[in-house]
Design an enzyme around this catalytic site. Sequence first.
Site, PDB file in Angstrom:
ATOM      1  N   PHE A 255      -4.640  83.118-112.962  1.00 31.82           N
ATOM      2  CA  PHE A 255      -5.711  83.976-113.475  1.00 31.82           C
ATOM      3  C   PHE A 255      -5.243  84.600-114.776  1.00 31.82           C
ATOM      4  O   PHE A 255      -4.166  85.208-114.832  1.00 31.82           O
ATOM      5  CB  PHE A 255      -6.070  85.073-112.469  1.00 31.82           C
ATOM      6  CG  PHE A 255      -7.250  85.908-112.909  1.00 31.82           C
ATOM      7  CD1 PHE A 255      -8.549  85.478-112.665  1.00 31.82           C
ATOM      8  CD2 PHE A 255      -7.064  87.095-113.593  1.00 31.82           C
ATOM      9  CE1 PHE A 255      -9.642  86.235-113.081  1.00 31.82           C
ATOM     10  CE2 PHE A 255      -8.145  87.853-114.011  1.00 31.82           C
ATOM     11  CZ  PHE A 255      -9.436  87.421-113.752  1.00 31.82           C
TER      12      PHE A 255
ATOM     13  N   ASP B 275       2.130  85.294-118.912  1.00 35.32           N
ATOM     14  CA  ASP B 275       1.090  86.293-118.691  1.00 35.32           C
ATOM     15  C   ASP B 275       1.668  87.351-117.751  1.00 35.32           C
ATOM     16  O   ASP B 275       1.757  87.150-116.543  1.00 35.32           O
ATOM     17  CB  ASP B 275      -0.139  85.623-118.068  1.00 35.32           C
ATOM     18  CG  ASP B 275      -1.239  86.615-117.691  1.00 35.32           C
ATOM     19  OD1 ASP B 275      -0.968  87.829-117.647  1.00 35.32           O
ATOM     20  OD2 ASP B 275      -2.363  86.168-117.407  1.00 35.32           O
TER      21      ASP B 275
ATOM     22  N   LYS C 124      -2.834  96.186-118.224  1.00 30.10           N
ATOM     23  CA  LYS C 124      -2.850  96.933-116.971  1.00 30.10           C
ATOM     24  C   LYS C 124      -1.953  98.176-117.031  1.00 30.10           C
ATOM     25  O   LYS C 124      -2.327  99.188-117.589  1.00 30.10           O
ATOM     26  CB  LYS C 124      -2.489  96.010-115.800  1.00 30.10           C
ATOM     27  CG  LYS C 124      -3.626  95.054-115.412  1.00 30.10           C
ATOM     28  CD  LYS C 124      -3.324  94.344-114.117  1.00 30.10           C
ATOM     29  CE  LYS C 124      -4.428  93.381-113.699  1.00 30.10           C
ATOM     30  NZ  LYS C 124      -5.626  94.049-113.180  1.00 30.10           N
TER      31      LYS C 124
END
Length: 401
Positions: free
Chosen positions: A136, A221, A250
């Site tokens: 993702f 990532d 995040k």
Amino acid sequence: MTVNRELFDQVMVPNYAPSSVIPVRGEGSRVWDQQGREFIDFAGGIAVNCLGHCHPALVGALKEQGEKIWHLSNVMTNEPALRLAKKMVDATFADKVYFANSGAEANEAALKLARRFALDKFGAEKSQIIAFNKGFHGRTFFTVTVGGQAAYSDGFGPKPGDIVHCDYNDIAAFEALISDKTCAVMMEPLQGEGGIVSPTDEFAQGVRDLCTKHNALLIFDEVQTGVGRTGDLYAYQGLNVVPDILTSAKALGGGFPIGAMITTTEIAQHLKVGTHGSTYGGNPLACAVAEAAFDTVNTPEVLAGVKEKAALFNELLAAVNEKYNVFSEIRGQGLLIGAVVNEQYKGRAKEFLVAGTEQGLMSLVAGADVVRFTPSLVITEADIREGMARFEKAVAHVVNA
């Protein structure tokens, strides 16, 4: 105006299905809703609230910067952005930083940079991007296509081309796929949405070696794994595998929206003036808060504390499972933890989340079979124990239903 769950249905696009709980106040790892009901937060805003709610360092940074300057755009630069960039460079492999507003945008920048680098250095034929099934990387059309979950990328028309996938931790399949036409490989150093799956040391090193062999850039990532989540500042440091490009978001802002792409001077030079940009990227408010979050997390005490808290989480989860036998495996690193439901409860992970909410616990899922926990990195032992006691009640409810 009455603000409730019904108002969501009236005014919001229906791509989310939030619970009826509307939190209005948070402190540390505790949250209170409109009715004053208390929750322990094991979700952390999906691995975002790395210092919990209303941490004094973040509140102080926001207030201080809020009385100075809010926004400039990248026609100029600003002090908080440059300070944060310097600290990120000093703490990592990288020489250069690009700021964005989210993980998806940081990943979009990384992919565009990789394609531009390959075009400039090797020509138009070197354009293939390899990523991994169940990965993702965000919800822009480019990043959702690179992410290996067709359910998220299908249904929007023709997809960006020359993107292929193989299974995570299958080095033979990866080796069969990569070639001199591969410009980049994007991978999570621990798959988050895909079920909290760690790479083997051999797989991580094998991917790095094959990228080097074929002059392909390795993009990590670290949107979910970065800024202390695994017990290292960035997960690559625990793997002893250095990427060419890394993305962060995040936890980077501790709850304030910010993303970053970091890389080397050699690679960065291919994003020349005008090739990419962001109006809000490097916003002074965001960077001031992120600097405070980065400084607070990037200490031996907090990073060592993550591993200690993780050990307690795993011990308590194992005790719950010994009693109720609902999980086949507890996996993850640091405070990115996944409890995999066994065959009897397959596809029912969300039932444990819903039952937890009823018991005053906020948690997550990672797919249909994994209950996910991403609490504050500085959560207290007392809150871990109380939250896990509430989770045990939730498990008992599901088992006995």
